[in-house]
Design a protein around this motif. Structure first.
Motif, PDB file in Angstrom:
ATOM      1  N   ASP A 145       0.804  -1.219   0.000  1.00 52.17           N
ATOM      2  CA  ASP A 145       0.000   0.000   0.000  1.00 52.17           C
ATOM      3  C   ASP A 145       0.841   1.274   0.000  1.00 52.17           C
ATOM      4  O   ASP A 145       0.537   2.224  -0.711  1.00 52.17           O
ATOM      5  CB  ASP A 145      -0.950   0.024   1.203  1.00 52.17           C
ATOM      6  CG  ASP A 145      -2.123  -0.917   1.041  1.00 52.17           C
ATOM      7  OD1 ASP A 145      -2.208  -1.592  -0.010  1.00 52.17           O
ATOM      8  OD2 ASP A 145      -2.954  -0.984   1.954  1.00 52.17           O
ATOM      9  N   LYS A 146       1.892   1.313   0.778  1.00 51.80           N
ATOM     10  CA  LYS A 146       2.730   2.515   0.846  1.00 51.80           C
ATOM     11  C   LYS A 146       3.410   2.772  -0.502  1.00 51.80           C
ATOM     12  O   LYS A 146       3.452   3.894  -0.977  1.00 51.80           O
ATOM     13  CB  LYS A 146       3.771   2.379   1.956  1.00 51.80           C
ATOM     14  CG  LYS A 146       4.609   3.619   2.139  1.00 51.80           C
ATOM     15  CD  LYS A 146       5.565   3.489   3.299  1.00 51.80           C
ATOM     16  CE  LYS A 146       6.366   4.759   3.449  1.00 51.80           C
ATOM     17  NZ  LYS A 146       7.326   4.696   4.528  1.00 51.80           N
ATOM     18  N   ARG A 147       3.905   1.713  -1.126  1.00 47.36           N
ATOM     19  CA  ARG A 147       4.573   1.852  -2.437  1.00 47.36           C
ATOM     20  C   ARG A 147       3.583   2.360  -3.498  1.00 47.36           C
ATOM     21  O   ARG A 147       3.903   3.254  -4.268  1.00 47.36           O
ATOM     22  CB  ARG A 147       5.150   0.504  -2.858  1.00 47.36           C
ATOM     23  CG  ARG A 147       5.867   0.525  -4.182  1.00 47.36           C
ATOM     24  CD  ARG A 147       6.473  -0.836  -4.534  1.00 47.36           C
ATOM     25  NE  ARG A 147       5.541  -1.940  -4.408  1.00 47.36           N
ATOM     26  CZ  ARG A 147       4.702  -2.321  -5.369  1.00 47.36           C
ATOM     27  NH1 ARG A 147       4.669  -1.665  -6.507  1.00 47.36           N
ATOM     28  NH2 ARG A 147       3.895  -3.342  -5.181  1.00 47.36           N
ATOM     29  N   VAL A 148       2.372   1.829  -3.475  1.00 42.82           N
ATOM     30  CA  VAL A 148       1.344   2.259  -4.422  1.00 42.82           C
ATOM     31  C   VAL A 148       0.997   3.725  -4.174  1.00 42.82           C
ATOM     32  O   VAL A 148       0.897   4.515  -5.114  1.00 42.82           O
ATOM     33  CB  VAL A 148       0.097   1.368  -4.348  1.00 42.82           C
ATOM     34  CG1 VAL A 148      -1.057   1.950  -5.155  1.00 42.82           C
ATOM     35  CG2 VAL A 148       0.418  -0.041  -4.815  1.00 42.82           C
ATOM     36  N   ALA A 149       0.807   4.109  -2.922  1.00 46.70           N
ATOM     37  CA  ALA A 149       0.470   5.497  -2.589  1.00 46.70           C
ATOM     38  C   ALA A 149       1.571   6.454  -3.061  1.00 46.70           C
ATOM     39  O   ALA A 149       1.266   7.535  -3.573  1.00 46.70           O
ATOM     40  CB  ALA A 149       0.251   5.643  -1.074  1.00 46.70           C
ATOM     41  N   GLU A 150       2.828   6.052  -2.927  1.00 40.66           N
ATOM     42  CA  GLU A 150       3.925   6.899  -3.409  1.00 40.66           C
ATOM     43  C   GLU A 150       3.895   7.040  -4.929  1.00 40.66           C
ATOM     44  O   GLU A 150       4.120   8.114  -5.469  1.00 40.66           O
ATOM     45  CB  GLU A 150       5.268   6.310  -2.959  1.00 40.66           C
ATOM     46  CG  GLU A 150       5.525   6.454  -1.481  1.00 40.66           C
ATOM     47  CD  GLU A 150       6.747   5.691  -1.013  1.00 40.66           C
ATOM     48  OE1 GLU A 150       7.456   5.070  -1.849  1.00 40.66           O
ATOM     49  OE2 GLU A 150       7.007   5.709   0.202  1.00 40.66           O
ATOM     50  N   LYS A 151       3.625   5.945  -5.639  1.00 37.30           N
ATOM     51  CA  LYS A 151       3.574   5.979  -7.098  1.00 37.30           C
ATOM     52  C   LYS A 151       2.460   6.893  -7.599  1.00 37.30           C
ATOM     53  O   LYS A 151       2.671   7.693  -8.504  1.00 37.30           O
ATOM     54  CB  LYS A 151       3.374   4.567  -7.659  1.00 37.30           C
ATOM     55  CG  LYS A 151       4.609   3.705  -7.608  1.00 37.30           C
ATOM     56  CD  LYS A 151       4.325   2.255  -7.949  1.00 37.30           C
ATOM     57  CE  LYS A 151       3.707   2.046  -9.277  1.00 37.30           C
ATOM     58  NZ  LYS A 151       3.630   0.628  -9.675  1.00 37.30           N
TER      59      LYS A 151
END
Length: 155
Positions: A145-151
């Protein structure tokens, strides 16, 4: 365990070049969509009342665009369901991995274009809703989730 992954889905407003001869929209991978485009496909001639989709993906991300006509996309994170109406070719709905999706209410002559982050792989599909819900409850996608939110924040 995240109960609000639906927030990771986003509407993307693609560039429009307006001209008296007609408009032009373009999409560049990793700039307008948060992934490299590995596959493009489109749905058309969908019969009245038919539902497309009805699955989630383990890894694949995608953007769905109404090139012509209109339809609704139901997105579901295992806790929350939301309907998104698509009817403009310069808007796309970004759906990260781990979100159930169904496409419904197609207008006549509609065309749904899908930009996908992976080539077709049947092993990436989750077609059983209860299996999907079990994976959500077990936190299968929480770490990403954190990686997706950053992208998506870079869009």
């Amino acid at each position: 365990m995240s109960t609000n992954r639906i927030r990771l889905c986003r509407m993307i407003d693609f560039p429009v070049v307006t001209d008296y001869r007609g408009n032009l929209t373009f999409i560049e991978e990793c700039k307008h969509v948060p992934f490299e485009i590995k596959r493009v496909y489109y749905l058309y001639d969908v019969p009245t009342g038919a539902t497309r989709g009805g699955h989630a993906h383990i890894e694949l991300e995608q953007v769905i665009i109404a090139l012509s006509g209109s339809f609704e996309v139901i997105i579901d994170d295992g806790y929350t369901r939301k309907k998104v109406f698509l009817n403009r070719p310069h808007y796309g709905l970004y759906i990260p991995r781990g979100i159930w999706r169904e496409l419904v209410n197609f207008s006549s002559n509609s065309v749904a274009l899908v930009l996908a982050s992976m080539p077709y792989d049947e092993k990436d599909y989750i077609r059983d809703y209860e299996k999907f819900r079990k994976m959500v409850r077990e936190g299968f996608w929480d770490e990403s989730d954190k990686r997706v939110a950053e992208k998506i924040s870079r869009l």
